[in-house]
Design a protein around this motif. Sequence first.
Motif, PDB file in Angstrom:
ATOM      1  N   TYR A  45      -6.817  12.132  -5.864  1.00 28.16           N
ATOM      2  CA  TYR A  45      -7.852  11.201  -5.422  1.00 28.16           C
ATOM      3  C   TYR A  45      -7.811  10.902  -3.925  1.00 28.16           C
ATOM      4  O   TYR A  45      -8.744  10.308  -3.390  1.00 28.16           O
ATOM      5  CB  TYR A  45      -7.741   9.878  -6.193  1.00 28.16           C
ATOM      6  N   GLY A  46      -6.737  11.272  -3.256  1.00 27.49           N
ATOM      7  CA  GLY A  46      -6.589  10.922  -1.853  1.00 27.49           C
ATOM      8  C   GLY A  46      -5.808   9.626  -1.696  1.00 27.49           C
ATOM      9  O   GLY A  46      -5.721   8.792  -2.619  1.00 27.49           O
ATOM     10  N   LEU A  47      -5.237   9.416  -0.530  1.00 29.77           N
ATOM     11  CA  LEU A  47      -4.396   8.243  -0.297  1.00 29.77           C
ATOM     12  C   LEU A  47      -5.195   6.953  -0.313  1.00 29.77           C
ATOM     13  O   LEU A  47      -4.767   5.959  -0.893  1.00 29.77           O
ATOM     14  CB  LEU A  47      -3.658   8.406   1.036  1.00 29.77           C
ATOM     15  N   ARG A  48      -6.367   6.950   0.321  1.00 27.59           N
ATOM     16  CA  ARG A  48      -7.151   5.715   0.414  1.00 27.59           C
ATOM     17  C   ARG A  48      -7.589   5.233  -0.958  1.00 27.59           C
ATOM     18  O   ARG A  48      -7.433   4.041  -1.272  1.00 27.59           O
ATOM     19  CB  ARG A  48      -8.357   5.959   1.315  1.00 27.59           C
ATOM     20  N   GLN A  49      -8.125   6.096  -1.784  1.00 29.95           N
ATOM     21  CA  GLN A  49      -8.566   5.673  -3.114  1.00 29.95           C
ATOM     22  C   GLN A  49      -7.392   5.258  -3.984  1.00 29.95           C
ATOM     23  O   GLN A  49      -7.509   4.327  -4.800  1.00 29.95           O
ATOM     24  CB  GLN A  49      -9.348   6.807  -3.788  1.00 29.95           C
ATOM     25  N   THR A  50      -6.261   5.930  -3.820  1.00 27.28           N
ATOM     26  CA  THR A  50      -5.073   5.555  -4.601  1.00 27.28           C
ATOM     27  C   THR A  50      -4.614   4.150  -4.225  1.00 27.28           C
ATOM     28  O   THR A  50      -4.282   3.329  -5.112  1.00 27.28           O
ATOM     29  CB  THR A  50      -3.937   6.568  -4.365  1.00 27.28           C
ATOM     30  N   LEU A  51      -4.596   3.836  -2.914  1.00 28.96           N
ATOM     31  CA  LEU A  51      -4.193   2.487  -2.481  1.00 28.96           C
ATOM     32  C   LEU A  51      -5.178   1.432  -2.963  1.00 28.96           C
ATOM     33  O   LEU A  51      -4.775   0.319  -3.364  1.00 28.96           O
ATOM     34  CB  LEU A  51      -4.065   2.453  -0.962  1.00 28.96           C
ATOM     35  N   PHE A 100      -1.335   3.301 -10.716  1.00 27.78           N
ATOM     36  CA  PHE A 100      -1.915   4.525 -10.146  1.00 27.78           C
ATOM     37  C   PHE A 100      -3.115   4.965 -10.967  1.00 27.78           C
ATOM     38  O   PHE A 100      -3.144   4.811 -12.205  1.00 27.78           O
ATOM     39  CB  PHE A 100      -0.880   5.650 -10.106  1.00 27.78           C
ATOM     40  N   PRO A 101      -4.101   5.552 -10.326  1.00 31.12           N
ATOM     41  CA  PRO A 101      -5.213   6.138 -11.082  1.00 31.12           C
ATOM     42  C   PRO A 101      -4.749   7.382 -11.829  1.00 31.12           C
ATOM     43  O   PRO A 101      -3.841   8.081 -11.386  1.00 31.12           O
ATOM     44  CB  PRO A 101      -6.224   6.494  -9.977  1.00 31.12           C
ATOM     45  N   VAL A 102      -5.353   7.640 -12.954  1.00 31.78           N
ATOM     46  CA  VAL A 102      -4.964   8.797 -13.782  1.00 31.78           C
ATOM     47  C   VAL A 102      -6.119   9.780 -13.882  1.00 31.78           C
ATOM     48  O   VAL A 102      -7.243   9.478 -13.524  1.00 31.78           O
ATOM     49  CB  VAL A 102      -4.525   8.354 -15.188  1.00 31.78           C
TER      50      VAL A 102
END
Length: 510
Positions: free
Chosen positions: A493-499, A508-510
Amino acid sequence: MGPMLSTQAISCGVLSLCFSFLSNAERRSSFMKWLCTFLKGSKPGEPNRRRPQITAGEEEDTLWQPPVRPKNDPTRNDNEELDRAIAESLAEDVKPPKERNHKGDSNDEDLARAIQDSLNMNPYTPYNPYAPSQAQPRGHRVCGRCKHEIGHGHYLSCMGIYWHPQCFRCCSCGHPIRETEFTLLGTDPYHKLCYKELHHPKCDVCLQFIPTNRSGLIEYRAHPFWGQKYCPLHEQDRTPRCCSCEKMEPRNTKYMSLGDGRSLCMECLGSAVMDTGECQPLYHSIRDYYEGMNMKLDQQIPMLLVERQALNEAMEGESKGPHHMPETRGLCLSEEQTVSSIFRRPRIGGNRLLDMRTQPQKLTRRCEVTAILVLYGLPRLLTGSILAHELMHGWLRLKGYRNLNAEVEEGICQVMSYLWLESEILPASSRHAPSSSYASSSSSSYPPTSSKKGGISHTEKKLGEFFMHQIANDTSTAYGDGFRTAYAAVNKYGLRQTLNHIRLTGGFPV
């Protein structure tokens, strides 16, 4: 067994006798036909007409006597045939020369063929103990070294492999093998000691052959990254181990003692960061790395390089905070404390550090983060990865990420440490997917933060790969499983969306 007279010898005797009767070459045509028939032997089913008299046993007076022949004696018939052949040969003299020459040529060919067949016949072949058996051709035995046929004579054999005696040499030292025990590797023979020197593993610590266990098997330990082999007993005999790369100290090398129970190998010592002032450029370059990913830190967070004892004391004074690894190397403080930091780089004297100068420093709480502490004496890349990890703790607190469980907080901090190491040792074209997945959310590129001109050395790069290997293969729940889950989410998902997902859900998103 007494001497035996062969058929070949008999044939040659008859041949010389016949030539004594027929000295004229032009009177032999009919005789040749008879001689060819005689030399070819009897037809199948017919008895032999001549038998040699064979002496039996070893006594000189004992002689085998032929049985009494009947009236129709085959020998007498042979004499009659011989007389008739001579008469026919004499009769040939009156025939025209053309006919005589034509028949003579044909009989000459028959005679030559019969003589050749007679010479090839040898039913009484003497026993040769060195000759190959009838089941195996003569070229069956081939030397395992020179690859030439062994033939007759002496040879050595083992497990179906043969050698000339002069070819039976050790494939390591080249000297002849004269011992009764040797080692065979494929078709290559070795002295037992030479083979042991070449193939028996040696301990990289005590430099001796690794002993066998009770089952007769070679048992040793090996470092999962460096491949260093050592005897199992060195795990209990307090052999020094580098606190950075975890290699064990060989007997022929002395590691640097840091004075607090830690040792440092010479390779790690080459890039070790020893005092707070020396660490400042590295710290500011990592802050720039964060800023290049739109993760700017507005507050100035003090950073101190401390001894092991001071770090442990600061950790005990922290009432709450993140979980720590068994060997604590860094700490993000939230409480006000007085910490003793290293003021000046110590001198190296022999295998020890001398003149260590420290100074106490009071840390005042001006925000959610009081200071970042890092253990001194570690290589630059390891020090930087610790700084990147602890700085992420500070960023999360300053940005309002509250009450995160250990697996989520430590996992995302390990991801930042891993990505910083990757940016240091790998070119942009070969970095992993996370580097490109959060690049879209960055306002600028983030080149390697190496403070050395011209990049890093091969040794330092190998160390960086080892530190990445440690992060990726950690077995703990918070640091190992947390990192792998966070890394998968950032990769997808990328760092920004994960944060953002962590801020909203705490996971965390799955």
